[in-house]
Design a protein around this motif. Structure first.
Motif, short mmCIF file in Angstrom:
data_model
loop_
_atom_site.label_atom_id
_atom_site.label_comp_id
_atom_site.label_asym_id
_atom_site.label_seq_id
_atom_site.Cartn_x
_atom_site.Cartn_y
_atom_site.Cartn_z
N SER A 27 3.46 4.05 -1.36
CA SER A 27 3.66 4.51 -2.73
C SER A 27 4.98 3.96 -3.26
CB SER A 27 3.68 6.04 -2.78
OG SER A 27 4.94 6.50 -2.34
N LEU A 28 5.04 3.94 -4.57
CA LEU A 28 6.18 3.37 -5.27
C LEU A 28 7.47 4.07 -4.84
CD1 LEU A 28 6.44 1.18 -7.36
CD2 LEU A 28 6.39 2.93 -9.13
N ARG A 29 7.37 5.38 -4.73
CA ARG A 29 8.49 6.24 -4.36
C ARG A 29 9.10 5.76 -3.04
NH1 ARG A 29 8.18 12.10 -5.06
NH2 ARG A 29 9.58 13.03 -3.54
N TRP A 30 8.25 5.55 -2.03
CA TRP A 30 8.77 5.12 -0.71
C TRP A 30 9.20 3.67 -0.75
CZ3 TRP A 30 10.53 8.68 2.01
CH2 TRP A 30 9.95 9.94 1.99
N LYS A 31 8.55 2.92 -1.59
CA LYS A 31 8.99 1.53 -1.77
C LYS A 31 10.43 1.52 -2.25
CE LYS A 31 4.93 -0.83 -2.80
NZ LYS A 31 3.92 -0.91 -3.82
N VAL A 69 0.65 8.11 -13.23
CA VAL A 69 -0.50 8.02 -12.33
C VAL A 69 -1.25 9.34 -12.29
CG1 VAL A 69 -1.16 7.74 -9.93
CG2 VAL A 69 0.52 6.21 -10.94
N GLN A 70 -0.43 10.44 -12.17
CA GLN A 70 -1.09 11.76 -12.12
C GLN A 70 -1.83 12.05 -13.41
OE1 GLN A 70 1.89 14.53 -11.02
NE2 GLN A 70 1.69 14.09 -8.82
N THR A 76 10.69 6.33 -10.37
CA THR A 76 9.31 6.51 -9.93
C THR A 76 8.62 7.70 -10.58
OG1 THR A 76 10.05 7.77 -8.05
CG2 THR A 76 9.67 5.43 -7.72
N THR A 105 4.87 7.94 -11.37
CA THR A 105 3.94 8.85 -10.68
C THR A 105 3.35 9.84 -11.67
OG1 THR A 105 5.86 10.12 -10.03
CG2 THR A 105 4.89 8.69 -8.36
N ASN A 160 0.80 -1.23 0.00
CA ASN A 160 0.00 0.00 0.00
C ASN A 160 0.82 1.27 0.00
OD1 ASN A 160 -2.40 -1.29 -0.15
ND2 ASN A 160 -2.64 -1.47 2.07
#
Lengths: 533, 145
Positions: free
Chosen positions: A12-16, A196-197, A189, A193, A10
């Motif tokens: 975000s990709l960035r934090w992943k 996604v945006q 990312t 992102t 769950n």
């Protein structure tokens, strides 16, 4: 799936990406620090062991004399040198039998020296202590042993220092790694992102012109290409869809207006029909009224108009037969003319009544053997004119769809006319036939009689219209009008062809109307049925 | 045997004269009673009205009945004649100007014994009167009673 894994999905990709990078960094750092720690400890132990063995060997070789001469004081002195090394906390010298010969103890430090230790090549370490036992050899003979006990608590200091350094290193490396990964992860990312945006914007704004920006040719580039291709496709589909929708809307509005138009037209038709119905009813009522009037008129004519004529003819007749003596021949001739006129008037009245009867009568259509009917009529004519020689022919097997009584009137008139107009010919020929090579059968009555001038062909069928002198051919001029009325009542056509002094042909058609409904129908009934629908 | 009487029901004096003349011309010397309307005819036949009180006159041998009559028309006269027990078998010949189909139909439907159209041609009229007289007065056997 564990809750941790689910939680991980769950984020975000960035934090992943950051977590993965930091995790990898931390694991490698831990592995590196652990390896170094292990290596340092091994080095520390080896160094300690070497130092202890070296010390033991030095003490052993310096103590051989003391052992040999059994001089414990000297031995103790030798052992005292151990105090120079701060790590050594105790040292013991044993004789060949294993008895403690001399010893050294660091002041203020609790230490136990073992009894008769066995010589060993290895150092024993544990509990903050390291100890070795070394045999003392003299010329191949073991003369005693040295036992040394060292304090290894210094190792703990080294360890903690190491751990502190590693901790600081860990924090620093992870912090740097964090920022580096933050800086690096955008290469991975950001396109995602962005996508996604973009997707969100597309979902919110429905702007078909939005496209993702391609940054490279890696898998993300392919993804962006695919995404843009998909957007193109969607845009195309959407355009098509919109076009189709517009068309549909257009059609719909067309359809709507058509429906409205049709409804309006239907309403109009209904109104018109109602109006028509009303007018038909009115007209029917009028017709019925005028028909009733006509009937009353005909009835009255039939009864009342003939009576005076009978009087004229009757009294003239009585005068002629009973009072002939009082009249000269010219008076008698005039009276004869009066009688002829009265009789002719009676004929006219009869024919007019016939015509009116036909107008009022209802059609009862059926299949009529019109050829046989013609032969019947011709036979009657032959009987009435037995002095005449007329050759009559009728084509075989002629049928018609019509009212038998009225068709008989038609034939009586047509054949009667033919009989009449051939009266001056010795070789009179009358033919009743049918032309079948036409779209509808055409019946005809042909004679080789007086004929007529085609210039007057149209007038033939008018009431009281005669083309011949009454003295030449008698008649009222109502016969053909009656025939025409009957044919028209049947929905047929009638026309004539003739050549003066050569003959005449009357043609007529009888459409097979209402053949399926072999019931009585008049013109009025027919129109009633049509409007009733 | 009572003499044979003809009842002529006729409102038109010309026709009456001509009929009487024709009968006479044909040597039919029987008594002809003339009734000038339907009521008169029925009174005579039923013994009512001016004929009441007396012994009702014996029935005529034949009635020559016009259709268009004042007061009560010929068809109604015929209907009442046929409805009456005394007169229902009486020979009635309709003698009229009309040959309208409806007249013919109703004439026979109401039970006339013959329907003769008065010809305009007086010669024909004479022939018709002669034949009528011969037939109904000589040739025909009247109903008994």
């Amino acid at each position: 799936m564990s809750t941790v894994a689910r939680a991980f999905y769950n984020i975000s990709l960035r934090w992943k990406a950051v977590i993965v990078m930091l995790g990898v960094t931390a694991i490698s750092l831990i592995l590196a620090v652990t390896g170094m720690l292990f290596h340092t400890r091994t080095a520390f132990e080896r160094q300690m062991e070497q130092k202890l063995f070296l010390l033991a060997d030095v003490i052993g070789s310096n103590s051989t004399a003391a052992l040999a001469f059994n001089d414990p004081l000297a031995a103790t002195e030798t052992l005292a040198a151990l105090s120079s090394d701060e790590h050594i906390i105790a040292g013991g010298l044993y004789d060949a039998q294993g008895n403690l010969f001399a010893q050294y103890r660091r002041p203020n430090v609790e230490a136990e020296l073992p009894n008769a230790p066995r010589a060993d090549q290895q150092m024993t370490i544990g509990g903050g202590r390291a100890e070795i036992t070394r045999a003392i050899d003299l010329k191949g003979r073991t003369v005693g042993a040295v036992h040394l006990l060292a304090d290894t608590s210094e190792w703990n200091d080294i360890l903690w220092r190491f751990v502190a350094i590693a901790g600081i290193l860990f924090v620093v490396v992870l912090t740097i790694g964090f920022f580096v990964s933050i800086a690096l992860q955008r290469f991975v990312t950001e396109p995602v992102t962005d996508l996604v945006q973009l997707m969100r914007r597309i979902a919110l704004e429905h702007d078909p012109s939005l496209r993702a920006v391609k940054r490279g040719n890696d898998e993300l580039g392919v993804l962006v290409d695919g995404f843009n291709g998909m957007l193109d496709e969607i845009g195309k589909r959407r355009a098509e869809l919109e076009r189709a929708r517009d068309q549909l809307r257009h059609h719909l509005s067309d359809l709507n207006s058509e429906v409205t138009e049709r409804k309006r037209a239907e309403q109009q038709i209904r109104d018109l029909n109602e109006d028509l119905d009303r007018r038909v009813k009115e007209r029917t009522a009028q017709l019925e009224a005028s028909n009733a009037e006509l009937e009353a008129f005909a009835y009255s004519v039939s009864h009342d108009l003939r009576a005076p004529l009978r009087g004229i003819d009757g009294f003239s007749g009585i005068l002629l037969s009973e009072h002939a003596a009082s009249l000269n021949p010219s008076g008698q001739a005039l009276l004869q003319r009066v009688r002829q006129a009265a009789q002719r008037m009676a004929e006219l009245i009869d024919d007019l009544l016939n015509l009116s009867r036909i107008t009022r009568s209802q059609l009862t259509r059926q299949d009529v053997d019109i050829g046989a009917l013609a032969i019947e009529v011709a036979d009657e004519l032959k009987n009435q004119n037995q002095n005449r020689n007329v050759q009559f022919t009728a084509a075989p097997d002629m049928h018609a769809w019509g009212d038998r009584n009225l068709l008989r009137v038609v034939l009586e008139n047509l054949l009667g006319n033919a009989w009449k107009f051939t009266s001056k010919r010795p070789d009179a020929r009358i033919e009743f036939g049918m032309k079948t090579d036409e779209p509808e059968p055409i019946y005809y009555v042909r004679d080789n009689g007086a004929g007529f001038d085609m210039a007057y062909a149209r007038q033939l069928f008018n009431v009281f219209q005669r083309l011949h002198d009454v003295t030449e051919f008698p008649g009222t001029g109502i016969g053909l009008a009656t025939v025409q009325r009957i044919i028209k009542k049947h929905g047929g056509r009638i026309w004539a062809q003739g050549v003066v002094a050569e003959g005449a042909t009357i043609y007529f058609t009888l459409p097979r109307l209402g053949e399926q409904t072999a019931t009585a129908d008049s013109g009025a009934n027919y129109s009633d049925r049509r409007t009733a629908r | 045997m009572t003499p044979k009487v003809i009842l002529l029901v006729e409102d038109n004096p010309d026709d009456e004269t001509l009929t009487l003349h024709a009968l006479q011309k044909n040597n039919i010397s029987n008594k002809v009673v003339v009734a000038r309307d339907g009521v008169d005819a029925l009174d005579y036949l039923m013994g009512t009205g001016p004929y009441a009180g007396k012994e009702p006159p014996s029935l005529p041998t034949v009635v020559l009945l016009d259709l268009k009559l004042p007061k009560i028309d010929g068809l109604e006269v015929l209907r009442r004649v046929r409805a009456n027990e005394r007169t229902k078998l009486l020979p009635v010949v309709i003698l009229t100007s009309s040959k309208e189909q409806e007249d013919l139909l109703s004439g026979y439907r109401y039970g006339c014994n013959a329907y003769v159209r008065k010809p305009v041609d007086f010669d024909e009229f004479l022939k018709a009167a002669n034949q009528l007289g011969l037939f109904w007065l000589l040739l025909n056997n009247p109903p008994p009673g």
